[in-house]
Design a protein around this motif. Structure first.
Motif, PDB file in Angstrom:
ATOM      1  N   HIS A  17      -7.538  -0.548  -0.914  1.00 14.93           N
ATOM      2  CA  HIS A  17      -6.697   0.585  -0.453  1.00 14.93           C
ATOM      3  C   HIS A  17      -7.161   1.858  -1.151  1.00 14.93           C
ATOM      4  O   HIS A  17      -7.939   1.804  -2.105  1.00 14.93           O
TER       5      HIS A  17
ATOM      6  N   GLN B  10       2.399   1.658  -3.475  1.00 12.94           N
ATOM      7  CA  GLN B  10       1.359   2.133  -4.398  1.00 12.94           C
ATOM      8  C   GLN B  10       1.158   3.644  -4.237  1.00 12.94           C
ATOM      9  O   GLN B  10       0.989   4.362  -5.217  1.00 12.94           O
ATOM     10  N   ALA B  11       1.184   4.113  -2.980  1.00 15.68           N
ATOM     11  CA  ALA B  11       1.021   5.552  -2.729  1.00 15.68           C
ATOM     12  C   ALA B  11       2.187   6.343  -3.333  1.00 15.68           C
ATOM     13  O   ALA B  11       2.051   7.517  -3.659  1.00 15.68           O
TER      14      ALA B  11
ATOM     15  N   VAL C   3      -6.622  -7.451   7.990  1.00 12.21           N
ATOM     16  CA  VAL C   3      -5.566  -7.611   6.980  1.00 12.21           C
ATOM     17  C   VAL C   3      -4.810  -8.923   7.214  1.00 12.21           C
ATOM     18  O   VAL C   3      -4.570  -9.696   6.285  1.00 12.21           O
TER      19      VAL C   3
ATOM     20  N   ASN D 115       4.111   0.271  -8.885  1.00  7.52           N
ATOM     21  CA  ASN D 115       3.011  -0.690  -9.033  1.00  7.52           C
ATOM     22  C   ASN D 115       3.354  -2.030  -8.368  1.00  7.52           C
ATOM     23  O   ASN D 115       3.600  -3.042  -9.034  1.00  7.52           O
ATOM     24  N   ALA D 116       3.351  -2.005  -7.034  1.00  6.65           N
ATOM     25  CA  ALA D 116       3.747  -3.170  -6.237  1.00  6.65           C
ATOM     26  C   ALA D 116       2.652  -4.227  -6.197  1.00  6.65           C
ATOM     27  O   ALA D 116       1.461  -3.913  -6.183  1.00  6.65           O
ATOM     28  N   ILE D 117       3.071  -5.484  -6.217  1.00  8.04           N
ATOM     29  CA  ILE D 117       2.187  -6.613  -5.888  1.00  8.04           C
ATOM     30  C   ILE D 117       2.919  -7.452  -4.846  1.00  8.04           C
ATOM     31  O   ILE D 117       4.101  -7.744  -5.005  1.00  8.04           O
TER      32      ILE D 117
ATOM     33  N   ALA E 260      -6.103 -11.167   4.210  1.00  6.74           N
ATOM     34  CA  ALA E 260      -5.061 -11.105   3.177  1.00  6.74           C
ATOM     35  C   ALA E 260      -3.937 -12.099   3.460  1.00  6.74           C
ATOM     36  O   ALA E 260      -3.231 -12.528   2.557  1.00  6.74           O
TER      37      ALA E 260
ATOM     38  N   ALA F  38      -4.899  -3.535  -2.909  1.00  3.57           N
ATOM     39  CA  ALA F  38      -3.672  -2.728  -3.000  1.00  3.57           C
ATOM     40  C   ALA F  38      -2.708  -3.329  -4.026  1.00  3.57           C
ATOM     41  O   ALA F  38      -2.000  -2.598  -4.721  1.00  3.57           O
ATOM     42  N   ASP F  39      -2.683  -4.637  -4.122  1.00  8.06           N
ATOM     43  CA  ASP F  39      -1.752  -5.310  -5.035  1.00  8.06           C
ATOM     44  C   ASP F  39      -2.087  -4.942  -6.483  1.00  8.06           C
ATOM     45  O   ASP F  39      -3.206  -5.168  -6.951  1.00  8.06           O
ATOM     46  N   GLY F  40      -1.104  -4.377  -7.167  1.00  6.18           N
ATOM     47  CA  GLY F  40      -1.311  -3.952  -8.549  1.00  6.18           C
ATOM     48  C   GLY F  40      -2.372  -2.872  -8.679  1.00  6.18           C
ATOM     49  O   GLY F  40      -2.890  -2.651  -9.767  1.00  6.18           O
ATOM     50  N   ASN F  41      -2.684  -2.217  -7.572  1.00 10.45           N
ATOM     51  CA  ASN F  41      -3.770  -1.220  -7.534  1.00 10.45           C
ATOM     52  C   ASN F  41      -5.035  -1.812  -8.162  1.00 10.45           C
ATOM     53  O   ASN F  41      -5.784  -1.129  -8.873  1.00 10.45           O
TER      54      ASN F  41
ATOM     55  N   LYS G 296      -5.007   4.146  -2.420  1.00 13.84           N
ATOM     56  CA  LYS G 296      -3.886   4.628  -3.264  1.00 13.84           C
ATOM     57  C   LYS G 296      -3.105   5.763  -2.593  1.00 13.84           C
ATOM     58  O   LYS G 296      -2.223   6.357  -3.196  1.00 13.84           O
ATOM     59  N   LYS G 297      -3.438   6.033  -1.315  1.00 16.76           N
ATOM     60  CA  LYS G 297      -2.653   7.019  -0.565  1.00 16.76           C
ATOM     61  C   LYS G 297      -1.952   6.339   0.604  1.00 16.76           C
ATOM     62  O   LYS G 297      -1.523   6.991   1.561  1.00 16.76           O
ATOM     63  N   GLY G 298      -1.914   4.998   0.578  1.00 15.96           N
ATOM     64  CA  GLY G 298      -1.194   4.267   1.619  1.00 15.96           C
ATOM     65  C   GLY G 298      -2.076   3.658   2.691  1.00 15.96           C
ATOM     66  O   GLY G 298      -1.575   2.998   3.594  1.00 15.96           O
ATOM     67  N   GLN G 299      -3.390   3.884   2.590  1.00 20.58           N
ATOM     68  CA  GLN G 299      -4.287   3.349   3.621  1.00 20.58           C
ATOM     69  C   GLN G 299      -5.021   2.103   3.118  1.00 20.58           C
ATOM     70  O   GLN G 299      -5.731   2.166   2.117  1.00 20.58           O
ATOM     71  N   LEU G 300      -4.833   0.983   3.817  1.00 19.16           N
ATOM     72  CA  LEU G 300      -5.632  -0.211   3.547  1.00 19.16           C
ATOM     73  C   LEU G 300      -7.027   0.002   4.119  1.00 19.16           C
ATOM     74  O   LEU G 300      -7.187   0.698   5.117  1.00 19.16           O
TER      75      LEU G 300
ATOM     76  N   PHE H  96      -4.692 -11.748  -4.003  1.00 19.13           N
ATOM     77  CA  PHE H  96      -4.608 -10.297  -4.099  1.00 19.13           C
ATOM     78  C   PHE H  96      -5.462  -9.608  -3.043  1.00 19.13           C
ATOM     79  O   PHE H  96      -6.576 -10.040  -2.759  1.00 19.13           O
ATOM     80  N   SER H  97      -4.944  -8.508  -2.525  1.00 20.76           N
ATOM     81  CA  SER H  97      -5.796  -7.491  -1.922  1.00 20.76           C
ATOM     82  C   SER H  97      -5.981  -6.443  -3.016  1.00 20.76           C
ATOM     83  O   SER H  97      -5.334  -6.515  -4.066  1.00 20.76           O
TER      84      SER H  97
ATOM     85  N   ALA I  60       0.831  -1.211   0.000  1.00 20.55           N
ATOM     86  CA  ALA I  60       0.000   0.000   0.000  1.00 20.55           C
ATOM     87  C   ALA I  60       0.867   1.264   0.000  1.00 20.55           C
ATOM     88  O   ALA I  60       0.555   2.245  -0.690  1.00 20.55           O
TER      89      ALA I  60
END
Lengths: 258, 258
Positions: B149, A89-90, B73, A94-96, B77, B101-104, B151-155, B98-99, A86
């Motif tokens: 997530h 990604q922020a 989580v 593009n992490a997995i 996950a 967050a993974d690969g957005n 995309k700002k770091g928050q799950l 996947f969550s 996460a």
């Protein structure tokens, strides 16, 4: 040949939010293909204690019974892995996140030791290099935790240093690989009490000599054995040091060469 | 147009090892592209209790404070997701867990409710359809947990039924999608006490009528609202029933049509 940077981070970074944030910021700025492998830190031990499990260690390795494996999977593949994903990604990487079970990326076998029952601990047998290379070529930043599987349905706890070196070795078939171990020191030290006594370059001959003199000892030995094994199996370059070395090539660290 | 099967499994399967094993065996035999989305079951609640957290629910939704998110989580996950992935790998399905967050893959936004603070709960905003389609076309079987997530770091904790329907809607842009909800009943029932009273086919008019008559009520309403929303947004077909329906088309279940 395309370059890949494989970086392993240990508990000292995982357990310290400020250090982890700094590492992830620096890591996110690395250009080109890259992979991060993370250890577990103290949170698995803490969680195990809080649910009443008593962690056991033999020769620096955690004995992994079934409840302890559950905790390792939760913390490594769940909490830590998804937190890192996460954050990356922020930072527009593009992490997995992966365990070795995902995509059969790292298949291992349960350790069969003549005298010690390590429990659910796996030694790496095979990396799915084709899938890993495809992911990198698709712009994915793989984040590996130290959990693998035996392809028969059993998850296994695996040493994170070994995972980093096995991934680096597998990727060296296709790419020019630099493997970097980040830990709490600036590098391999001549005097473990003196942080400035970094050996900037070490080869096999010097390693043999320093080991015989007991200048290099305990936890550093399996780390360096891993390194020389990786170099002899195709990894181009290995660096050991504090993660600050990602910020500038001038930061003191140890380079390991054959 | 290629077909994709999206299947959501709930707690009744997750919590029962025999049912889960049977589901995974049946699922592994499904031909073509497929996706599984799993809920959490009771283990997150159990873990929360064993470390001293008190779970809170409002209107059937878990209130997710920071420690509860950590547990979600870990369990969703980590433990459950990786267990399912390892079992599918053993059955020669190339699963990756996947969550969001993974690969957005699933970006959500923290729920902003005028009166209830749901905590770290996310409503789905966007699915990375291109990456998901590429994964399916590469022979990967995606296994999604109900964590997304921002995309700002928050799950963020997210309803698994909603994740299944949002993935199905996104995939319907590219594929012919059948969405299947597996739960403890044989389907939508006319009489909740009578397991044989399955409504084999329901459309919007019949749904409106049965809802007005209070034949369909409580937990089934958000489920069916999700279904009609998904159909109106391109999903071809939706089925609800017991996972035994994967074994044969003759097993009684409910099909939902517009």
């Amino acid at each position: 040949m395309k370059k890949v940077t494989v970086i392993k981070i240990g508990g000292n970074i995982i357990d310290n939010p400020t250090e982890l944030e700094q590492f992830l910021t620096d890591f996110s700025k690395i250009e080109g293909y890259k992979v991060v492998v993370h250890g577990g830190g103290k949170s698995a031990t803490k969680m195990a204690q809080s649910i009443g499990l008593v962690p056991q260690m033999i020769e620096g390795r955690r004995i992994t019974d079934a409840p302890m494996l559950d905790v390792a999977v939760m913390i490594y593949a769940g909490q830590i892995n998804k937190y890192i994903v996460a954050q990356l990604q922020a930072k527009d990487n593009n992490a997995i996140g992966f365990s070795g079970a995902d995509g059969n990326l790292i298949q291992s076998e349960k350790r069969n030791h003549p005298t010690i029952d390590y429990g659910f601990v796996g030694d790496v047998k095979q990396v799915n290099t084709i899938l890993l290379a495809t992911l990198l070529q698709s712009g994915i930043v793989p984040v590996f935790c130290a959990i693998t599987h035996d392809k028969k349905g059993q998850l296994l706890n695996t040493n994170a240093d070994t995972i980093a070196s096995e991934l680096a070795i597998a990727l060296a078939e296709v790419f020019d690989v630099t493997l970097t171990y980040c830990f709490e020191k600036q590098g391999v030290l001549l005097d473990s009490e003196d942080d400035t006594s970094v050996i900037t370059e070490i080869n096999e001959a010097l390693y043999a000599k320093l080991k015989a003199e007991e200048v290099i000892h305990s936890g550093m030995i399996p780390k360096l054995d891993n390194c020389f094994n990786s170099l002899s199996r195709g990894v181009q370059k290995i660096k050991i040091g504090h993660h600050r070395m990602l910020q500038s090539p001038d930061v003191l660290h140890t380079t390991i060469i054959l």
